[in-house]
Design an enzyme around this catalytic site. Structure first.
Site, PDB file in Angstrom:
ATOM      1  N   SER A 151       0.860  -1.187   0.000  1.00  0.00           N
ATOM      2  CA  SER A 151       0.000   0.000   0.000  1.00  0.00           C
ATOM      3  C   SER A 151       0.893   1.233   0.000  1.00  0.00           C
ATOM      4  CB  SER A 151      -0.861  -0.009   1.275  1.00  0.00           C
ATOM      5  OG  SER A 151      -1.381   1.273   1.547  1.00  0.00           O
ATOM      6  N   TYR A 164      -2.314  -1.582  10.290  1.00  0.00           N
ATOM      7  CA  TYR A 164      -2.362  -1.730   8.828  1.00  0.00           C
ATOM      8  C   TYR A 164      -1.090  -1.155   8.200  1.00  0.00           C
ATOM      9  CZ  TYR A 164      -4.169  -1.382   4.052  1.00  0.00           C
ATOM     10  OH  TYR A 164      -4.343  -1.512   2.692  1.00  0.00           O
TER      11      TYR A 164
HETATM   12  N1  LIG Z   1      -8.628  -0.675  -1.591  1.00  0.00           N
HETATM   13  C1  LIG Z   1      -7.562   0.079  -1.420  1.00  0.00           C
HETATM   14  O1  LIG Z   1      -7.611   1.313  -1.526  1.00  0.00           O
HETATM   15  C2  LIG Z   1      -6.249  -0.552  -1.088  1.00  0.00           C
HETATM   16  C3  LIG Z   1      -5.111   0.269  -1.080  1.00  0.00           C
HETATM   17  C4  LIG Z   1      -3.886  -0.298  -0.791  1.00  0.00           C
HETATM   18  C5  LIG Z   1      -3.787  -1.640  -0.533  1.00  0.00           C
HETATM   19  N2  LIG Z   1      -4.907  -2.421  -0.545  1.00  0.00           N
HETATM   20  C6  LIG Z   1      -4.741  -3.849  -0.282  1.00  0.00           C
HETATM   21  O2  LIG Z   1      -5.269  -4.594  -1.359  1.00  0.00           O
HETATM   22  C7  LIG Z   1      -5.637  -5.886  -0.883  1.00  0.00           C
HETATM   23  C8  LIG Z   1      -7.078  -6.168  -1.319  1.00  0.00           C
HETATM   24  O3  LIG Z   1      -7.950  -5.341  -0.566  1.00  0.00           O
HETATM   25  P1  LIG Z   1      -9.293  -4.690  -1.126  1.00  0.00           P
HETATM   26  O4  LIG Z   1      -9.168  -3.233  -0.948  1.00  0.00           O
HETATM   27  O5  LIG Z   1      -9.635  -5.240  -2.452  1.00  0.00           O
HETATM   28  O6  LIG Z   1     -10.319  -5.164  -0.006  1.00  0.00           O
HETATM   29  P2  LIG Z   1     -11.485  -6.225  -0.023  1.00  0.00           P
HETATM   30  O7  LIG Z   1     -11.984  -6.227   1.374  1.00  0.00           O
HETATM   31  O8  LIG Z   1     -12.435  -5.948  -1.126  1.00  0.00           O
HETATM   32  O9  LIG Z   1     -10.727  -7.581  -0.346  1.00  0.00           O
HETATM   33  C9  LIG Z   1      -9.971  -8.278   0.590  1.00  0.00           C
HETATM   34  C10 LIG Z   1     -10.256  -9.744   0.402  1.00  0.00           C
HETATM   35  O10 LIG Z   1      -9.425 -10.480   1.303  1.00  0.00           O
HETATM   36  C11 LIG Z   1     -10.215 -11.511   1.822  1.00  0.00           C
HETATM   37  N3  LIG Z   1      -9.694 -11.967   3.110  1.00  0.00           N
HETATM   38  C12 LIG Z   1      -9.571 -11.260   4.246  1.00  0.00           C
HETATM   39  N4  LIG Z   1      -9.122 -12.066   5.226  1.00  0.00           N
HETATM   40  C13 LIG Z   1      -8.963 -13.291   4.681  1.00  0.00           C
HETATM   41  C14 LIG Z   1      -8.566 -14.545   5.181  1.00  0.00           C
HETATM   42  N5  LIG Z   1      -8.233 -14.706   6.481  1.00  0.00           N
HETATM   43  N6  LIG Z   1      -8.485 -15.586   4.342  1.00  0.00           N
HETATM   44  C15 LIG Z   1      -8.844 -15.451   3.052  1.00  0.00           C
HETATM   45  N7  LIG Z   1      -9.267 -14.294   2.516  1.00  0.00           N
HETATM   46  C16 LIG Z   1      -9.331 -13.239   3.328  1.00  0.00           C
HETATM   47  C17 LIG Z   1     -11.596 -10.892   2.012  1.00  0.00           C
HETATM   48  O11 LIG Z   1     -12.593 -11.881   2.147  1.00  0.00           O
HETATM   49  C18 LIG Z   1     -11.716 -10.107   0.722  1.00  0.00           C
HETATM   50  O12 LIG Z   1     -12.246 -10.911  -0.298  1.00  0.00           O
HETATM   51  C19 LIG Z   1      -5.436  -5.855   0.627  1.00  0.00           C
HETATM   52  O13 LIG Z   1      -4.171  -6.398   0.947  1.00  0.00           O
HETATM   53  C20 LIG Z   1      -5.441  -4.381   0.932  1.00  0.00           C
HETATM   54  O14 LIG Z   1      -4.753  -4.086   2.105  1.00  0.00           O
HETATM   55  C21 LIG Z   1      -6.135  -1.908  -0.808  1.00  0.00           C
END
Ligand SMILES: NC(=O)c1ccc[n+]([C@@H]2O[C@H](COP(=O)([O-])OP(=O)(O)OC[C@H]3O[C@@H](n4cnc5c(N)ncnc54)[C@H](O)[C@@H]3O)[C@@H](O)[C@H]2O)c1
Length: 261
Positions: A151, A164
């Site tokens: 991130s 986080y």
């Molecule tokens: N959305 C953003 O702005 C953003 C920015 C930077 C980084 N990220 C990172 O991107 C990645 C995806 O996040 P997102 O934003 O799409 O969120 P999201 O909540 O839509 O997706 C996260 C997914 O991870 C799954 N998950 C969580 N815990 C789990 C577990 N114990 N076992 C299996 N699956 C599990 C959830 O069920 C979900 O499907 C994450 O690592 C997040 O930190 C997101």
């Protein structure tokens, strides 16, 4: 523009990509992008309904995909995912470590259980993914490629998301260290650092004030659209386009990390 040139660099035909967290917003977009580039995308997560829905969307676009369950807070579950993926597809060439959770509070209010939960899902799980899948990829003649989702907050502090931010900074450090270790094994390891993309895990955090503050510090002045991550992921994961890229942190953030007052 030569289609052969692009196909040679970015085509993933005949390869299998496991996208852990492919059930989520960003992981799902990455699974779709990798499948559109020719890979069989294994959408892995703990929500079968969302996983199967994503698989159906990919298939509707003409891509190849399937769903497998995983809970990244158990090493045994990640091992079972690898075994099931190899059983179904013969091998795994690419892994996206893209599951993640968040928790927001003032620092003095951070609860130990929330701290542990975030570190387990965002950091330890990435470490297990690298270890379990890296061992498999090291045995493949062509090696493999791992993409860890970090991130922008790996390098910049954001308010109220202490565990986080710490987990994502550690993911970048882990990525660099494992990239060094795996390089002789022909396994490349990189980190993708998204800026702000509205998703499940950050919906509660993106209130009006935070949204205004983020957008005012983003030169492109908008949130990202999940498909905008796909090209960077394909570049980093492709064994030809990304052949000399390992240990890198690649930002897709609308300029957020370039902004200084
Ligand atoms: N959305 C953003 O702005 C953003 C920015 C930077 C980084 N990220 C990172 O991107 C990645 C995806 O996040 P997102 O934003 O799409 O969120 P999201 O909540 O839509 O997706 C996260 C997914 O991870 C799954 N998950 C969580 N815990 C789990 C577990 N114990 N076992 C299996 N699956 C599990 C959830 O069920 C979900 O499907 C994450 O690592 C997040 O930190 C997101």
């Amino acid at each position: 523009m030569s289609a052969d040139f692009l196909q040679n660099l970015f085509g993933l035909d005949g390869q299998t990509a496991v996208v852990i967290g492919g059930t989520g917003v960003l992981g799902g977009a990455l699974a779709t992008g990798l499948a559109q580039a020719g890979a069989h995308a294994i959408v892995a997560g703990r929500n079968a309904d969302r996983g199967e829905k994503r698989v159906a969307e990919i298939q509707k676009l003409g891509g190849r995909a399937s769903y497998l369950p995983v809970d990244v807070t158990f090493r045994s579950s990640i091992e079972e995912l690898l075994a099931a993926a190899v059983k179904a597809q013969g091998r795994v060439d690419m892994l996206v470590n893209g599951a993640g959770i968040n928790s927001a509070s003032r620092y003095f209010d951070v609860k130990d259980e929330d701290w542990d939960r975030v570190l387990a899902s965002n950091l330890t799980a990435v470490h297990w993914g690298c270890q379990v899948f890296g061992r498999h990829m090291a045995e493949l003649p062509e090696g493999g490629s791992i993409l860890n989702i970090a991130s922008v907050t790996a390098h910049l502090p954001l308010s109220k998301v202490f565990a986080y931010s710490a987990s994502k900074a550690a993911v970048v450090s882990l990525t660099q260290n494992v990239a060094r270790e795996f390089a002789p094994l022909k396994v490349r390891v990189n980190a993708l650092c998204p800026g702000f993309f509205p998703a499940e895990q950050n919906r509660a955090i993106l209130d009006e004030q935070r949204t205004a503050s983020i957008l005012s510090q983003t030169p492109l002045a908008r949130f990202g659209e999940p498909p905008e991550l796909a090209a960077a992921a394909i570049l980093l994961l492709s064994r030809r386009a990304g052949s000399f890229i390992t240990g890198a942190s690649f930002y897709v953030d609308g300029g957020f990390t370039a902004m200084r007052f």
